[in-house]
Motif scaffolding. Structure first.
Motif, PDB file in Angstrom:
ATOM      1  N   PHE A 301     -18.186 -70.190  40.561  1.00 42.87           N
ATOM      2  CA  PHE A 301     -19.405 -69.465  40.910  1.00 42.87           C
ATOM      3  C   PHE A 301     -19.872 -69.866  42.306  1.00 42.87           C
ATOM      4  O   PHE A 301     -19.652 -71.000  42.743  1.00 42.87           O
ATOM      5  N   THR A 302     -20.563 -68.942  42.981  1.00 39.46           N
ATOM      6  CA  THR A 302     -21.337 -69.318  44.151  1.00 39.46           C
ATOM      7  C   THR A 302     -22.720 -69.744  43.675  1.00 39.46           C
ATOM      8  O   THR A 302     -23.222 -69.264  42.655  1.00 39.46           O
ATOM      9  N   ILE A 303     -23.339 -70.661  44.426  1.00 38.89           N
ATOM     10  CA  ILE A 303     -24.667 -71.168  44.092  1.00 38.89           C
ATOM     11  C   ILE A 303     -25.654 -70.673  45.139  1.00 38.89           C
ATOM     12  O   ILE A 303     -25.461 -70.899  46.339  1.00 38.89           O
ATOM     13  N   ASP A 304     -26.692 -69.998  44.697  1.00 41.71           N
ATOM     14  CA  ASP A 304     -27.752 -69.598  45.613  1.00 41.71           C
ATOM     15  C   ASP A 304     -28.600 -70.843  45.903  1.00 41.71           C
ATOM     16  O   ASP A 304     -29.246 -71.374  44.997  1.00 41.71           O
ATOM     17  N   PRO A 305     -28.593 -71.327  47.159  1.00 41.50           N
ATOM     18  CA  PRO A 305     -29.275 -72.595  47.441  1.00 41.50           C
ATOM     19  C   PRO A 305     -30.793 -72.517  47.317  1.00 41.50           C
ATOM     20  O   PRO A 305     -31.455 -73.550  47.168  1.00 41.50           O
ATOM     21  N   VAL A 306     -31.356 -71.305  47.361  1.00 40.16           N
ATOM     22  CA  VAL A 306     -32.803 -71.141  47.283  1.00 40.16           C
ATOM     23  C   VAL A 306     -33.256 -70.889  45.850  1.00 40.16           C
ATOM     24  O   VAL A 306     -34.173 -71.544  45.340  1.00 40.16           O
ATOM     25  N   ALA A 307     -32.579 -69.948  45.182  1.00 38.04           N
ATOM     26  CA  ALA A 307     -32.972 -69.570  43.823  1.00 38.04           C
ATOM     27  C   ALA A 307     -32.262 -70.380  42.746  1.00 38.04           C
ATOM     28  O   ALA A 307     -32.717 -70.437  41.608  1.00 38.04           O
ATOM     29  N   GLY A 308     -31.102 -70.994  43.090  1.00 37.88           N
ATOM     30  CA  GLY A 308     -30.339 -71.760  42.115  1.00 37.88           C
ATOM     31  C   GLY A 308     -29.461 -70.928  41.215  1.00 37.88           C
ATOM     32  O   GLY A 308     -28.741 -71.472  40.365  1.00 37.88           O
ATOM     33  N   SER A 309     -29.483 -69.595  41.375  1.00 34.62           N
ATOM     34  CA  SER A 309     -28.711 -68.718  40.488  1.00 34.62           C
ATOM     35  C   SER A 309     -27.212 -68.819  40.780  1.00 34.62           C
ATOM     36  O   SER A 309     -26.785 -69.220  41.869  1.00 34.62           O
ATOM     37  N   LEU A 310     -26.421 -68.407  39.794  1.00 33.60           N
ATOM     38  CA  LEU A 310     -24.962 -68.466  39.875  1.00 33.60           C
ATOM     39  C   LEU A 310     -24.390 -67.058  39.857  1.00 33.60           C
ATOM     40  O   LEU A 310     -24.854 -66.203  39.103  1.00 33.60           O
ATOM     41  N   ALA A 311     -23.354 -66.838  40.671  1.00 33.54           N
ATOM     42  CA  ALA A 311     -22.668 -65.548  40.696  1.00 33.54           C
ATOM     43  C   ALA A 311     -21.168 -65.795  40.716  1.00 33.54           C
ATOM     44  O   ALA A 311     -20.690 -66.594  41.535  1.00 33.54           O
ATOM     45  N   PRO A 312     -20.394 -65.143  39.828  1.00 29.75           N
ATOM     46  CA  PRO A 312     -18.942 -65.347  39.821  1.00 29.75           C
ATOM     47  C   PRO A 312     -18.325 -64.902  41.149  1.00 29.75           C
ATOM     48  O   PRO A 312     -18.710 -63.881  41.722  1.00 29.75           O
ATOM     49  N   VAL A 313     -17.366 -65.673  41.651  1.00 31.57           N
ATOM     50  CA  VAL A 313     -16.634 -65.268  42.844  1.00 31.57           C
ATOM     51  C   VAL A 313     -15.530 -64.300  42.439  1.00 31.57           C
ATOM     52  O   VAL A 313     -15.238 -64.104  41.255  1.00 31.57           O
ATOM     53  N   THR A 314     -14.901 -63.660  43.424  1.00 27.48           N
ATOM     54  CA  THR A 314     -13.752 -62.800  43.146  1.00 27.48           C
ATOM     55  C   THR A 314     -12.643 -63.632  42.509  1.00 27.48           C
ATOM     56  O   THR A 314     -12.370 -64.752  42.948  1.00 27.48           O
ATOM     57  N   ALA A 315     -11.992 -63.077  41.494  1.00 28.25           N
ATOM     58  CA  ALA A 315     -10.969 -63.819  40.739  1.00 28.25           C
ATOM     59  C   ALA A 315     -11.551 -65.156  40.292  1.00 28.25           C
ATOM     60  O   ALA A 315     -11.010 -66.230  40.578  1.00 28.25           O
ATOM     61  N   SER A 316     -12.674 -65.071  39.568  1.00 32.03           N
ATOM     62  CA  SER A 316     -13.485 -66.259  39.288  1.00 32.03           C
ATOM     63  C   SER A 316     -12.937 -67.156  38.193  1.00 32.03           C
ATOM     64  O   SER A 316     -13.415 -68.277  38.039  1.00 32.03           O
TER      65      SER A 316
END
Length: 385
Positions: A301-316
């Protein structure tokens, strides 16, 4: 081996914080390491299901050298490395939990070859009437041990590496606090909080504490903090103002914002879906890695440094052999124990994309089933001997 499976399962539900794995290599330590002949050397240490402690030379992008084995407790899910201050010379100590005997084994790391030798006075009793040590973490000159009797035991670490129980210890926790983590506050200077993932708690709760300068743990207001019913909180990871928690029974990652008083509040969108049996977390360069023990994959996952949310990367999602249990990140490499294959899976982590690539030669043969992992690091000595 059937009788060992319950203990093995506990190990696979737990992860050690990355802070346990790495030891600082700052130049300020060089003056205390004049007798070190292992300038900038690193070793991967692993506990096993079969009563061995393995030590692998770390060879960077080449992977791991052949392991050397010494006797140790079987099925240990607690492994911590410490370099306490106050001694006349630089020393590294390794501590291993022994749940069966309710003690902690201590070892001195040789400054000349990296070998492990038992500390005088080891093993060190937990001082509790029941239960046994689970995960371990070092903060300064104090070693904390999660205990399966629903408590946390704290020890003072002497310059010699010996352990004595801290006054006021043990501290009450929730049901089966397999994973513990110290958390320096990003918003309040000189303030550290402490969290315990109560794996068997019906509400999947996280116990929160303030940590005094003397090492005493005091519950923060609102503790314990629930995740989801029966979620089985396991591995934890702290970064900035956020605490990430692997929910093994919910196949997800809960993300909490940490207040200035140590209180926890789940952020919008939490928990974030992961793979099956999410048991351990690691992070580097703005990416989070989650080992899913049931389907033997790693979610990225990528980490949003401000909100803390997680998002899967491509081919995660990356296949990791039959790996399960604990992830460990170190110097661009991600390590995962593979007890079913008696091996350790090793990946290089791309700092720009987060992509994982199996290292040539991975999985590396361990000769035994690894459980917990930690890294021993020697400071760079200039000029090296």
């Amino acid at each position: 081996m059937d009788t060992s499976r319950p203990l093995i399962r506990l190990g696979l539900c737990s992860a050690l914080a990355l802070a346990l794995a790495m030891i600082g290599c700052g130049s300020t330590q060089n003056q205390n390491c004049l007798n070190c002949t292992l300038s900038a050397a690193q070793f991967l240490v692993a506990t096993t299901t079969s009563g061995q402690i393995l030590r692998f030379p770390i060879k960077g992008a080449v992977g791991l050298g052949a392991p050397i084995s010494i006797p140790g407790p079987a099925n240990s899910i607690g492994l911590a490395v410490g370099t306490p201050s106050g001694g006349s010379s630089f020393q590294i100590f390794v501590y291993v939990s022994d749940q069966q005997n309710n003690v902690i084994d201590g070892f001195l790391v040789s400054r000349t070859d990296g070998s492990l030798s038992a500390l005088a006075g080891s093993p060190f009793p937990m001082g509790t009437a029941s239960g046994g040590p689970a995960s371990l973490t070092v903060f300064g000159n104090i070693l904390y041990a999660a205990s399966t009797d629903n408590s946390i035991v704290a020890f003072n670490i002497a310059p010699s590496g010996s352990l004595t129980i801290l006054s006021g210890s043990p501290f009450a926790a929730g049901a089966m606090p397999l994973q513990i983590l110290s958390f320096p506050s990003a918003s309040v200077p000189n303030t550290t909080f402490f969290f315990a993932a109560d794996f068997a708690d019906a509400s999947g709760s996280i116990s929160g504490y303030s940590l005094s300068q003397s090492g005493v743990l005091s519950p923060v207001s609102g503790s314990p903090f629930p995740t989801l019913s029966g979620s089985g909180p396991a591995g934890m990871l702290g970064a900035g103002n956020f605490l990430d928690v692997a929910l093994e029974h919910d196949n997800a990652i809960a993300v909490f914002s940490v207040s200035s008083t140590g209180g926890l509040s789940q952020i919008p969108g939490s928990p974030f879906p992961a793979g099956h049996g999410t048991s351990s977390l690691a992070a580097a360069s703005g990416f989070l890695y989650a080992l899913n023990s049931s389907d033997h994959t790693i979610s990225v996952f990528t980490i949003d440094p401000v909100a803390g949310s997680l998002a899967p990367v491509t081919a995660s999602t990356v296949t990791a052999g039959t790996a399960s249990g604990q992830l460990l990140y170190n110097n661009g490499m991600l390590y995962a124990p593979d007890p079913a294959a008696n091996a350790i899976q090793v990946f290089s982590a791309n700092p720009m994309t987060g992509a994982l690539t199996p290292l040539m030669g991975s999985p590396f043969v361990a000769g035994a089933a690894p459980v917990a992992l930690a890294v021993v690091s020697f400071p760079a000595v200039d000029p090296p001997k």
